[in-house]
Each structure stands twice: as structure tokens, then as C-alpha cells.
Design a protein around this motif. Sequence first.
Motif, PDB file in Angstrom:
ATOM      1  N   UNK A 138       6.311  23.488  -5.353  1.00  0.00           N
ATOM      2  CA  UNK A 138       4.627  24.537  -6.129  1.00  0.00           C
ATOM      3  C   UNK A 138       3.334  23.662  -5.629  1.00  0.00           C
ATOM      4  N   UNK A 139       3.079  23.289  -4.648  1.00  0.00           N
ATOM      5  CA  UNK A 139       2.488  22.763  -4.201  1.00  0.00           C
ATOM      6  C   UNK A 139       1.880  23.136  -2.593  1.00  0.00           C
ATOM      7  N   UNK A 140       0.214  22.574  -2.254  1.00  0.00           N
ATOM      8  CA  UNK A 140       0.492  22.314  -0.794  1.00  0.00           C
ATOM      9  C   UNK A 140       0.051  21.002   0.194  1.00  0.00           C
ATOM     10  N   UNK A 141       0.856  20.839   0.715  1.00  0.00           N
ATOM     11  CA  UNK A 141       0.321  19.627   1.763  1.00  0.00           C
ATOM     12  C   UNK A 141       0.103  20.301   2.967  1.00  0.00           C
ATOM     13  N   UNK A 142      -0.402  19.230   4.014  1.00  0.00           N
ATOM     14  CA  UNK A 142      -1.027  19.995   5.519  1.00  0.00           C
ATOM     15  C   UNK A 142       0.077  18.980   5.862  1.00  0.00           C
ATOM     16  N   UNK A 143       0.798  18.959   7.336  1.00  0.00           N
ATOM     17  CA  UNK A 143       2.230  18.360   7.964  1.00  0.00           C
ATOM     18  C   UNK A 143       1.120  17.828   9.170  1.00  0.00           C
ATOM     19  N   UNK A 144       1.724  16.943   9.681  1.00  0.00           N
ATOM     20  CA  UNK A 144       0.500  16.557  10.972  1.00  0.00           C
ATOM     21  C   UNK A 144       0.608  17.284  11.696  1.00  0.00           C
ATOM     22  N   UNK A 145       1.128  17.994  12.190  1.00  0.00           N
ATOM     23  CA  UNK A 145       0.484  18.821  13.240  1.00  0.00           C
ATOM     24  C   UNK A 145      -0.459  19.728  12.787  1.00  0.00           C
ATOM     25  N   UNK A 146      -0.486  20.124  11.448  1.00  0.00           N
ATOM     26  CA  UNK A 146      -1.329  20.501  10.978  1.00  0.00           C
ATOM     27  C   UNK A 146      -3.098  19.743  10.574  1.00  0.00           C
ATOM     28  N   UNK A 147      -3.181  18.503  10.518  1.00  0.00           N
ATOM     29  CA  UNK A 147      -3.852  17.016  10.306  1.00  0.00           C
ATOM     30  C   UNK A 147      -4.625  18.008  11.589  1.00  0.00           C
ATOM     31  N   UNK A 148      -3.956  17.739  12.938  1.00  0.00           N
ATOM     32  CA  UNK A 148      -4.269  18.076  14.292  1.00  0.00           C
ATOM     33  C   UNK A 148      -5.210  19.323  14.623  1.00  0.00           C
ATOM     34  N   UNK A 149      -4.637  20.514  14.148  1.00  0.00           N
ATOM     35  CA  UNK A 149      -5.338  21.875  13.672  1.00  0.00           C
ATOM     36  C   UNK A 149      -6.569  21.750  13.015  1.00  0.00           C
ATOM     37  N   UNK A 150      -7.027  21.046  11.789  1.00  0.00           N
ATOM     38  CA  UNK A 150      -7.697  20.900  11.053  1.00  0.00           C
ATOM     39  C   UNK A 150      -9.027  20.467  11.932  1.00  0.00           C
ATOM     40  N   UNK A 151      -8.517  19.418  12.373  1.00  0.00           N
ATOM     41  CA  UNK A 151      -9.634  18.645  12.950  1.00  0.00           C
ATOM     42  C   UNK A 151      -9.922  19.273  14.830  1.00  0.00           C
ATOM     43  N   UNK A 152      -9.294  19.890  15.184  1.00  0.00           N
ATOM     44  CA  UNK A 152      -9.522  21.252  16.163  1.00  0.00           C
ATOM     45  C   UNK A 152     -10.371  21.854  15.703  1.00  0.00           C
ATOM     46  N   UNK A 153     -10.369  22.741  14.495  1.00  0.00           N
ATOM     47  CA  UNK A 153     -10.364  24.246  14.618  1.00  0.00           C
ATOM     48  C   UNK A 153     -12.152  23.323  13.375  1.00  0.00           C
TER      49      UNK A 153
END
Length: 226
Positions: A138-153
Motif C-alpha cells: 500500500x505504498x509507492x516506491x521508485x524502481x531502479x529504472x524509475x530513478x533514471x526516468x525521473x533524472x531524465x525528466x
Amino acid sequence: MEDQFIKTATLIGDPTRAAIMWTLLDGRAFTATELSIAVNTSPQNMSMHLGKLLEANLLSVEKQGRHKYYRFSNKEVAYVIEAMANLIPKPAIQSKKETENYPPIKYCRTCYDHLAGKIGVAVTDSLLNQKILVENKNNFEISSQGEKWFSDFGINIEEAQKQKRIFLKPCLDWSERRNHIAGSIGSLLFNKMINEDWLRRTKDSRAIIITGKGEKELLKYFNVVV
């Protein structure tokens, strides 16, 4: 704890104070005069209600020049007010017109400092479907690929983690009855969309306008069709 809970629930349960709290979900700070107009009460009555909310540490006040500005004392108060709206009974039957044509406040709006409504939930669904976010107990976490996505964003996750507030959490949307993103990540994501002119605020409303550029970018990054 029980006594404190009852006291807080009673404070928020007053119709005028509930209207004050709902108005402050806009995310902006308001003067006592502005709040008096918004909730249709006298300045004297407003002063009394604001005093009680300040005493309970539900609101904070900041003085700038001749004016005093009131806002939630912390982000968690906003989450509580938004969550309470989920207790409102949903209409048993909706006409086809009502389901196809969302009122602006339900379609795309702010929930304090992050994106909510149908579009806010759709953006969250996209991040989950793309595995940028993962749901865990019931919580959200940022995945490893998500970390790159947010950085690129263009969102710095490390800086977001340093903020003295919740980093990332699901927030139950009162109109969609499903989660959208809250916390510092939700705020940074919303600010990015505002600064890039994907979204525009509307005067005296939490409803958000999606620009032509925003329509293209929401489709590109989130596969959200406006």
C-alpha cells in the motif's frame, strides 16, 4: 489519545472550520478577509475560528507587511482533509452525460501541492504500468529504472529525499476513489508540468487547465489522452 482525537475531530467538524480547511486545499495561503469571503462568514467569526485552528496546530500564520496569511501547518493536514472527502457517498447512479463530461474540479485539479482528479490518477497509473513506480504494501516506491526516468525528466530524487516531508506516498483521490501521487515527488512532478506550461492554474479554483502543449506531453510521457 482518544481525547485528543475527539477534540481534533470536533474542531474540523464545525461547518465553518470545515469550509476553511477545504478552501486551504487550494495550496495557497489566504488572509482572514479572503477566507471570510470564501466561506461566507463575518471577519469577527473568522477570527475566532482561525484562533482555534491555530491553537490546535492545524494551521500556521505568516505575517507579510500589513497582512497575515494562513495555511496548513504541514502537508499531512492536507492529506487528512483530502482523505476525509472520500467518506462522501458516491452517487449510486450516474447518467451517461455525467460520466462522459467531467466537471473541471474532478477532471484535473490540485490536491494541495500535487496533481489530482482523473488526470492525476491517470498519470499515476501510467507510472505504475511503466514500472517507474512499484506498489509495495500500500505504498509507492521508485524502481531502479524509475530513478533514471525521473533524472531524465528533470527531477532530482536525491534533493527530493532531503526535504523535510514525506518523500512519496499514495493519496486517495476523493472523486476517482483511487490513488494519485503525493509527497515531495508528487509536488515536483506537478511543478514541472506547471513550469513547462503543460498545465495552468485557474483563478479562485483548484481546477487546472491542460494546455495544447500539455496534451502532447501527457500523451508522450504518460500515454494519457486528454
